[in-house]
Design a protein around this motif. Structure first.
Motif, PDB file in Angstrom:
ATOM      1  N   ALA A   1       0.704  -1.370   0.076  1.00  0.00           N
ATOM      2  CA  ALA A   1       0.022   0.023   0.178  1.00  0.00           C
ATOM      3  C   ALA A   1       0.947   1.237  -0.068  1.00  0.00           C
ATOM      4  CB  ALA A   1      -0.966   0.278   1.164  1.00  0.00           C
TER       5      ALA A   1
ATOM      6  N   ALA B   1      -5.001  -0.975   5.347  1.00  0.00           N
ATOM      7  CA  ALA B   1      -5.942  -0.682   4.653  1.00  0.00           C
ATOM      8  C   ALA B   1      -6.695   0.622   5.441  1.00  0.00           C
ATOM      9  CB  ALA B   1      -7.250  -1.512   4.775  1.00  0.00           C
ATOM     10  N   ASP B   2      -7.308   1.581   4.929  1.00  0.00           N
ATOM     11  CA  ASP B   2      -7.890   2.627   5.629  1.00  0.00           C
ATOM     12  C   ASP B   2      -9.049   2.430   6.624  1.00  0.00           C
ATOM     13  OD1 ASP B   2      -8.523   5.221   6.661  1.00  0.00           O
ATOM     14  OD2 ASP B   2      -9.199   6.052   4.750  1.00  0.00           O
TER      15      ASP B   2
ATOM     16  N   PRO C   1      -3.875   4.326   4.926  1.00  0.00           N
ATOM     17  CA  PRO C   1      -3.793   2.930   5.271  1.00  0.00           C
ATOM     18  C   PRO C   1      -3.202   2.974   6.854  1.00  0.00           C
ATOM     19  CG  PRO C   1      -2.209   3.189   3.533  1.00  0.00           C
ATOM     20  CD  PRO C   1      -3.090   4.390   3.403  1.00  0.00           C
TER      21      PRO C   1
END
Length: 428
Positions: free
Chosen positions: A97, A146-147, A154
């Motif tokens: 990411a 991940a956010d 993230p």
């Protein structure tokens, strides 16, 4: 070039062999696997555009030599030799990411023995600086990026062992600096976390596979990156890996779970409110270890792929469009697979497969499944003169897989008329 027969097996094609296999629901066509030297026990993989050229590259974490091996895509789904970057001790998971908001994809590993998470920041060209180590005890076994708090950056979601196990969240300040943001107990020996909006509130929730409890834990996001108390779903023996996707096409997220102890793939349908119920149980190979959800045959429905650590093949379960699956389509691979990742490595719109193995190699299977549109003979998503040439060549050679439009097994004038009509009508 497409295969020359509808029968399962190896079939002669231009430039070598293809693997054609199918179930009652459909068929898939893959090149034979190609292996790439990664490191000692290169068991987990991820695909992402690491050098910013628009093609997906591959990274693999190697457990016994504590490195991440990066393979840059040559543009056609083949890869050059790996470049290796040191991380913590015994990396068991890898994720990708943009962690510091500079437009480049970074890498992160969960390191079992050093009780850390390693962050590798991308230098912008697919090379990485020295790893930044974040304490993440006890025994981090899986990491996802991940956010979860909705701030646009993230977070790191880390599965750790303990009694019971837990999921730890590390909040991102927006520039790649992380701080402890909470720990949430699950059950015994959690091994994987998958994220998705299970209750439709716009925030990412968590699904955790608990290997020794034979359960999947669901943790719903409170809307700020914190999570409520876990609920637990009883599943099969030793759930090892979870993947998230809409399997039955109703707009709600479902789960596929690899059951290590019972050699099965389970599907759980989501109700859109954070609840799940058993939908199906399917025979996989020996010791399923990884799973991913992706449209493998190009029919618009999400299929399931399972990596079998105890078998010499990867299992593809083709979706009938309603979330039901036929018998597994088993594609030969290099011994057992510990992980599988689906990604379009060639840029042709088909989802290829990358696999990590409990060995020094990763393998790549390139997808050559024909387009579902009959007139798109070249399977490139467009109708043009090359489709006419492709059809003409197949017609002359009598390749019924490509030129036989009607039910009879021969290529004849009726197939030419069928192709012409399909070309004029266009693809759906």
């Amino acid at each position: 070039m497409r295969p020359t027969s509808r029968r399962s097996g190896f079939v002669v094609a231009a430039g070598g062999f293809l693997w054609l296999a199918g179930s009652a629901i459909g068929q898939v066509v893959f090149d034979p696997y190609v292996r790439y030297l990664a490191g000692d026990v290169a068991s987990v993989v991820v695909a992402a555009d690491l050098n910013g050229n628009g093609r997906l590259d591959v990274a693999a974490a190697s457990r016994l030599d504590d490195v991440v091996a990066v393979f840059l895509n040559n543009g056609d789904g083949t890869f050059g030799p790996a470049t290796r970057f040191a991380v913590g001790t015994f990396p068991r998971s890898i994720a990708a990411a943009d962690l510091n908001a500079n437009g480049h994809i970074d890498l992160v590993t969960a390191n079992w023995q050093s009780d850390t998470v390693s962050v590798l920041f991308n230098q912008g060209n697919g090379t990485f600086g020295p790893s930044v180590e974040i304490p993440a005890s006890p025994r981090p076994t899986f990491v996802a990026a991940a956010d979860v708090d909705g701030n646009g950056s993230p977070e790191l979601v880390v599965v750790v062992l303990g009694s019971p196990g837990a999921v730890r969240v590390f909040r991102n300040d927006g520039i790649g600096q992380f701080s402890d943001f909470g720990s949430y107990p699950v059950q015994e020996e959690p091994r994987c976390v998958a994220l998705g909006d299970f209750d439709g509130d716009g925030f990412l929730d968590l699904a955790v596979a608990n290997r020794l409890s034979d359960t999947v834990s669901i943790l719903l996001n409170q809307g700020d990156g914190t999570f409520g108390q876990a609920s637990h779903i009883e599943v099969g023996s030793m759930p090892r890996y979870i993947s998230v996707g809409d399997l039955n096409g109703n707009g709600r997220l479902d789960l596929s779970v690899a059951m290590f102890g019972s050699d099965e793939m389970w599907t759980l349908f989501g109700d859109g409110r954070g609840g799940f119920q058993l939908a199906g149980v399917y025979a996989a190979g020996v010791a399923p270890h990884g799973t991913t959800i992706s449209d493998i045959d190009g029919d618009g429905s999400a299929d399931v792929v399972v990596a079998n650590v105890g078998a010499g093949f990867v299992s593809v379960f083709l979706n009938d469009g309603a979330g039901r699956f036929g018998a597994a389509v088993n594609l030969p691979s290099l011994g057992g697979q510990a992980d599988v990742f689906a990604a379009d490595l060639t840029g042709d719109g088909r989802m290829d497969l990358v696999m990590g193995h409990p060995s020094r190699w990763i393998t790549v299977l390139l997808n050559r499944t024909p387009s579902s549109c009959y007139a798109d003979c070249t399977a490139d998503g467009t109708l043009d003169i090359f489709d006419f040439l492709c059809f003409q060549n197949s017609f002359v050679l009598g390749e019924s897989y490509a030129c036989d439009c009607d039910p009879d097994p021969a290529c004849d004038v009726f197939d030419f008329l069928c192709f012409q009509n399909a070309f004029v009508t266009g693809c759906p």
